[in-house]
Scaffold this motif. Sequence first.
Motif, PDB file in Angstrom:
ATOM      1  N   TYR A 133       0.959  -1.326  -0.005  1.00 50.13           N
ATOM      2  CA  TYR A 133       0.055   0.089  -0.032  1.00 50.13           C
ATOM      3  C   TYR A 133       0.989   1.069  -0.079  1.00 50.13           C
ATOM      4  CZ  TYR A 133      -3.774   3.075   1.492  1.00 50.13           C
ATOM      5  OH  TYR A 133      -4.842   3.985   1.656  1.00 50.13           O
ATOM      6  N   LEU A 138       1.196   5.197   0.168  1.00 49.42           N
ATOM      7  CA  LEU A 138       0.357   6.277   0.826  1.00 49.42           C
ATOM      8  C   LEU A 138       1.193   7.572   0.239  1.00 49.42           C
ATOM      9  CD1 LEU A 138      -2.113   6.698   2.416  1.00 49.42           C
ATOM     10  CD2 LEU A 138      -0.772   7.063   4.384  1.00 49.42           C
ATOM     11  N   ASN A 167      -2.478   5.014  -3.203  1.00 52.00           N
ATOM     12  CA  ASN A 167      -3.396   6.258  -2.931  1.00 52.00           C
ATOM     13  C   ASN A 167      -2.522   7.524  -2.889  1.00 52.00           C
ATOM     14  OD1 ASN A 167      -5.489   7.573  -1.825  1.00 52.00           O
ATOM     15  ND2 ASN A 167      -5.807   6.663  -0.010  1.00 52.00           N
ATOM     16  N   LEU A 211      -3.211  10.880  -1.426  1.00 45.24           N
ATOM     17  CA  LEU A 211      -3.882  11.415  -0.441  1.00 45.24           C
ATOM     18  C   LEU A 211      -4.643  12.656  -0.605  1.00 45.24           C
ATOM     19  CD1 LEU A 211      -2.176  10.756   2.923  1.00 45.24           C
ATOM     20  CD2 LEU A 211      -4.350   9.868   2.359  1.00 45.24           C
ATOM     21  N   THR A 237      -7.546  11.913  -2.979  1.00 42.55           N
ATOM     22  CA  THR A 237      -8.674  11.249  -2.404  1.00 42.55           C
ATOM     23  C   THR A 237      -9.393  12.047  -1.404  1.00 42.55           C
ATOM     24  OG1 THR A 237      -7.347   9.099  -2.740  1.00 42.55           O
ATOM     25  CG2 THR A 237      -8.949   9.059  -1.266  1.00 42.55           C
ATOM     26  N   TYR A 238      -8.576  12.906  -0.799  1.00 45.32           N
ATOM     27  CA  TYR A 238      -9.196  13.573   0.560  1.00 45.32           C
ATOM     28  C   TYR A 238      -8.966  14.995   0.203  1.00 45.32           C
ATOM     29  CZ  TYR A 238      -9.578   8.719   2.167  1.00 45.32           C
ATOM     30  OH  TYR A 238      -9.683   7.257   2.381  1.00 45.32           O
ATOM     31  N   ILE A 297     -10.821  12.075   6.243  1.00 41.91           N
ATOM     32  CA  ILE A 297     -10.403  10.748   5.977  1.00 41.91           C
ATOM     33  C   ILE A 297     -11.418   9.624   6.108  1.00 41.91           C
ATOM     34  CG2 ILE A 297      -8.567   8.990   6.552  1.00 41.91           C
ATOM     35  CD1 ILE A 297      -6.734  11.347   6.877  1.00 41.91           C
ATOM     36  N   GLU A 336      -9.570   3.113   5.047  1.00 38.55           N
ATOM     37  CA  GLU A 336      -7.938   3.165   4.993  1.00 38.55           C
ATOM     38  C   GLU A 336      -7.595   2.059   5.955  1.00 38.55           C
ATOM     39  OE1 GLU A 336      -5.982   4.848   3.375  1.00 38.55           O
ATOM     40  OE2 GLU A 336      -7.695   5.800   2.172  1.00 38.55           O
ATOM     41  N   GLN A 337      -8.209   1.884   6.833  1.00 42.65           N
ATOM     42  CA  GLN A 337      -7.837   0.651   7.891  1.00 42.65           C
ATOM     43  C   GLN A 337      -7.845  -0.476   6.924  1.00 42.65           C
ATOM     44  OE1 GLN A 337     -10.146   0.885  11.333  1.00 42.65           O
ATOM     45  NE2 GLN A 337      -8.395   2.303  12.219  1.00 42.65           N
ATOM     46  N   ARG A 357      -7.889  -1.113   3.731  1.00 41.97           N
ATOM     47  CA  ARG A 357      -6.575  -1.278   2.747  1.00 41.97           C
ATOM     48  C   ARG A 357      -5.235  -1.614   3.471  1.00 41.97           C
ATOM     49  NH1 ARG A 357      -7.510   3.971  -1.079  1.00 41.97           N
ATOM     50  NH2 ARG A 357      -6.137   2.872  -2.581  1.00 41.97           N
ATOM     51  N   TRP A 372      -3.677  11.306   8.584  1.00 43.45           N
ATOM     52  CA  TRP A 372      -3.809  10.228   8.269  1.00 43.45           C
ATOM     53  C   TRP A 372      -3.446   9.339   9.248  1.00 43.45           C
ATOM     54  CZ3 TRP A 372      -1.475   5.837   7.629  1.00 43.45           C
ATOM     55  CH2 TRP A 372      -2.106   4.706   6.882  1.00 43.45           C
ATOM     56  N   VAL A 423      -5.978   6.983  11.276  1.00 43.74           N
ATOM     57  CA  VAL A 423      -6.301   5.676  10.981  1.00 43.74           C
ATOM     58  C   VAL A 423      -5.513   4.849  11.904  1.00 43.74           C
ATOM     59  CG1 VAL A 423      -5.507   4.048   9.201  1.00 43.74           C
ATOM     60  CG2 VAL A 423      -6.305   6.358   8.514  1.00 43.74           C
TER      61      VAL A 423
END
Length: 213
Positions: free
Chosen positions: A15, A17, A45, A47, A50-51, A56, A61-62, A64, A89, A93
């Motif tokens: 993943y 980020l 992602n 960030l 996306t946001y 968030i 997110e958790q 992923r 984040w 998260v």
Amino acid sequence: MTTTTDPGGPTGSIYVLAAHPHWRDSRVNRQLLQAARGVPGVDVNDLYGTYPDFAIDVQAEQARLARADLLVLLHPIQWYTMPPLQKLWLDDVLSYGWAYGRGGRALRGKDCWLVATTGGSEESYHPQHYNRYFFDAFLPPYEQTAALCGMRFLPPLIFHGARSASPQALAAHVAVFRERLAGYPVWPELEHLADCVACEVPASDRPQEHEEA
């Protein structure tokens, strides 16, 4: 949401980020982001894409992050730390009871890899230069965040002097990043890394979980 996934890809579950407040102005991180998107099996992602409202989706997110074996933190170093949305984040998260603390075992045994850029040259991170410290002095918050969550902190991939580096140096760095992603978890140096350290949070430090300090 910007995502690249391929369950049949050759890599471990990754993943990425990626956080950059101004992608259009990015010389290095933008190319690293594009390289990550091109590696099969990598969930990417952006960030800030996306946001944009900084709201968030913690559950998403958790989920992923729970699926991944490796979390890659990709960003420029800004004021000796990460961009603000990436810090938010982490705050949202990596929650108590999920990522760390009593019952927080969701990330135990995973890997965390910092891939960052600096505007200043490597020489500027020296006691006799304007940044006054070797770059390693700014890594403990990253290392301890990983440790508190039971994650292994992998040797960072840092690109110094992002504003002035030659096109050849930049291309070589992007190639190394792409090869690392494609080759994970078969990295020779991982065989010699110690296991995740144990950082247990005493219950007395969080007597009432829902109260803020």
